[in-house]
Design an enzyme around this catalytic site. Sequence first.
Site, PDB file in Angstrom:
ATOM      1  N   THR A  73       0.636  -1.287  -0.050  1.00 44.89           N
ATOM      2  CA  THR A  73      -0.057   0.070   0.094  1.00 44.89           C
ATOM      3  C   THR A  73       0.858   1.263  -0.098  1.00 44.89           C
ATOM      4  O   THR A  73       0.571   2.098  -0.794  1.00 44.89           O
ATOM      5  CB  THR A  73      -1.007   0.131   1.388  1.00 44.89           C
ATOM      6  OG1 THR A  73      -1.800  -0.943   1.221  1.00 44.89           O
ATOM      7  CG2 THR A  73      -1.838   1.161   1.148  1.00 44.89           C
ATOM      8  N   SER A 216       5.040  -6.769  -1.443  1.00 42.08           N
ATOM      9  CA  SER A 216       4.629  -6.890  -0.126  1.00 42.08           C
ATOM     10  C   SER A 216       5.246  -8.294   0.642  1.00 42.08           C
ATOM     11  O   SER A 216       4.971  -9.287   0.098  1.00 42.08           O
ATOM     12  CB  SER A 216       3.249  -6.717   0.039  1.00 42.08           C
ATOM     13  OG  SER A 216       2.734  -6.932   1.514  1.00 42.08           O
ATOM     14  N   ALA A 217       5.748  -8.223   1.935  1.00 47.85           N
ATOM     15  CA  ALA A 217       6.371  -9.251   2.419  1.00 47.85           C
ATOM     16  C   ALA A 217       5.187 -10.440   2.894  1.00 47.85           C
ATOM     17  O   ALA A 217       5.561 -11.788   2.806  1.00 47.85           O
ATOM     18  CB  ALA A 217       7.277  -9.091   3.632  1.00 47.85           C
ATOM     19  N   HIS A 218       4.213 -10.165   3.244  1.00 50.13           N
ATOM     20  CA  HIS A 218       3.026 -11.026   3.806  1.00 50.13           C
ATOM     21  C   HIS A 218       2.249 -11.693   2.770  1.00 50.13           C
ATOM     22  O   HIS A 218       1.641 -12.536   3.020  1.00 50.13           O
ATOM     23  CB  HIS A 218       2.149 -10.296   4.690  1.00 50.13           C
ATOM     24  CG  HIS A 218       0.985  -9.469   4.007  1.00 50.13           C
ATOM     25  ND1 HIS A 218      -0.167 -10.102   3.927  1.00 50.13           N
ATOM     26  CD2 HIS A 218       1.135  -8.109   3.852  1.00 50.13           C
ATOM     27  CE1 HIS A 218      -0.977  -8.995   3.421  1.00 50.13           C
ATOM     28  NE2 HIS A 218      -0.198  -7.925   3.234  1.00 50.13           N
ATOM     29  N   CYS A 342     -18.728  -6.012   2.837  1.00 52.53           N
ATOM     30  CA  CYS A 342     -19.749  -5.623   3.628  1.00 52.53           C
ATOM     31  C   CYS A 342     -19.306  -4.056   4.088  1.00 52.53           C
ATOM     32  O   CYS A 342     -18.082  -4.116   4.865  1.00 52.53           O
ATOM     33  CB  CYS A 342     -20.356  -6.344   4.717  1.00 52.53           C
ATOM     34  SG  CYS A 342     -21.577  -5.729   5.465  1.00 52.53           S
TER      35      CYS A 342
HETATM   36  N1  PMP Z   1      -1.499  -4.798  -4.235  1.00 51.18           N
HETATM   37  C1  PMP Z   1      -2.117  -5.998  -4.211  1.00 51.18           C
HETATM   38  C2  PMP Z   1      -2.337  -6.570  -5.794  1.00 51.18           C
HETATM   39  C3  PMP Z   1      -2.452  -6.712  -3.137  1.00 51.18           C
HETATM   40  O1  PMP Z   1      -3.081  -7.798  -3.552  1.00 51.18           O
HETATM   41  C4  PMP Z   1      -2.547  -6.158  -1.876  1.00 51.18           C
HETATM   42  C5  PMP Z   1      -2.720  -6.886  -0.710  1.00 51.18           C
HETATM   43  N2  PMP Z   1      -4.149  -7.312  -0.884  1.00 51.18           N
HETATM   44  C6  PMP Z   1      -1.840  -4.599  -1.903  1.00 51.18           C
HETATM   45  C7  PMP Z   1      -1.608  -4.170  -2.924  1.00 51.18           C
HETATM   46  C8  PMP Z   1      -1.636  -4.188  -0.598  1.00 51.18           C
HETATM   47  O2  PMP Z   1      -0.503  -4.712   0.090  1.00 51.18           O
HETATM   48  P1  PMP Z   1      -0.233  -4.531   1.550  1.00 51.18           P
HETATM   49  O3  PMP Z   1      -1.193  -5.527   2.360  1.00 51.18           O
HETATM   50  O4  PMP Z   1       1.076  -4.799   1.769  1.00 51.18           O
HETATM   51  O5  PMP Z   1      -0.337  -3.055   1.967  1.00 51.18           O
END
Ligand code: PMP
Length: 409
Positions: A73, A216-218, A342
């Site tokens: 993000t 993103s790491a997670h 929702c």
């Molecule tokens: N871009 C995409 C394509 C994602 O799938 C996500 C997470 N759902 C994000 C951005 C946001 O990532 P983060 O949770 O690390 O902020």
Amino acid sequence: MAKKIYLDYAATTPMDKEVFSTMKPYFSEKFGNAMSIHSFGQEALAAIDKARSALAEFLHATSAEIIFTSGATESNNLAVKGIIKSYQTQSGSQKRKPHIITTSFEHHCVLYACRSMAKEGLAEVTYVKPGKDGLIKVADIKRAIRPNTILVSVMYVNNEIGTAQPIKEIGKLIKLTNDQRPTTNHKIIFHTDATQAINYFDCNIDKLGVDLLSMSAHKIYGPKGVGMLYIRKGTPIRHIQDGGDQEYRMRAGTHNVAGIVGLGKAIELVTRNAKRETPRIKKLRDYLIKRVLKEIPKVKLNGSKIKRSPNNANFTFADVEGEGLILSLDMEGIAASTGSACSSGALTPSHVLLSIGLKPEEAHGSLRMTLGKYTTKQDIEIAVNKLKAVIGRLRKISGRVLSDYYSKK
Ligand code: PMP
């Protein structure tokens, strides 16, 4: 209670145990601030440098092009706003409002960052629509380019339907456009949100032709709250957060050392495991799709069957409501997600599914199942059997509700 089955790897992944054990010392004994010049600080800095090299190697970039952030993000916000802010500070640029091209099915962090720039009067934005197959056409990007276009942002893999966009081809188009532009024109910067692509797709930045790449790491078995933005050397971009001199002054704030160490280890594991894991996961996913399409009536697969992430399946079931489906599956021990959310008491259909032409009621009846490295064949067998039973039950109820409704009319 039977074993729970997690089929929501696109939402987040469990942290790999090896990642966790590599991170652990950086929460306690190795707690230094990487900006301190004493040995505690230097120990933390060395760990960050190691992670930076691992990411640079993965992307075929250099360490100085890797910026650690708090997640995709933030990386996406920095990419979009940083390019526009840099343009605004260049002399003479005030005369012409810059133009951004993005797509209508980006993650909200890209969509809303672009929308913010437009609302603040700092940029014009064109939202290119994908086809029914969930794919962006290079010709549509080409058609959208204007003399004042300075940024193109197209996601690599869509997080809901898993479709993989022609990033290399768009990269070539942008290079060609830039080569042919008069020198008085600003060059177009190409950004991709590769958050959902890292596990399965080639992320060599030169092959892709991108200037900026977010991740993103997670989503790759690393920790939450840490991510990265690759910034090609020489890209005109400005920081958006003021403070210390961390991250080559592109991202102020004390480093999340443990998180960065975790991200570095996670990316090493992607390189180590992908060759083995990707075909296995794809085979399971194909089996899942085959069984669902064959054994459950009135269902369709959303997005291209071929150009999609090997771990993603996204279905629409007629006469079923997504939230009810997710809750029923959850009671059966199956975790998946739906294309409606929702918000303030009302169900909002997914902008991604609407963008590929689904009607709101179809988007509401959608189910995303995403697999990962801990998914087994048995998980898929159980999940399909339970899904069949749940759909049958929900359709019976909705059928009864509808016939009651019509009989009273
Ligand atoms: N871009 C995409 C394509 C994602 O799938 C996500 C997470 N759902 C994000 C951005 C946001 O990532 P983060 O949770 O690390 O902020």
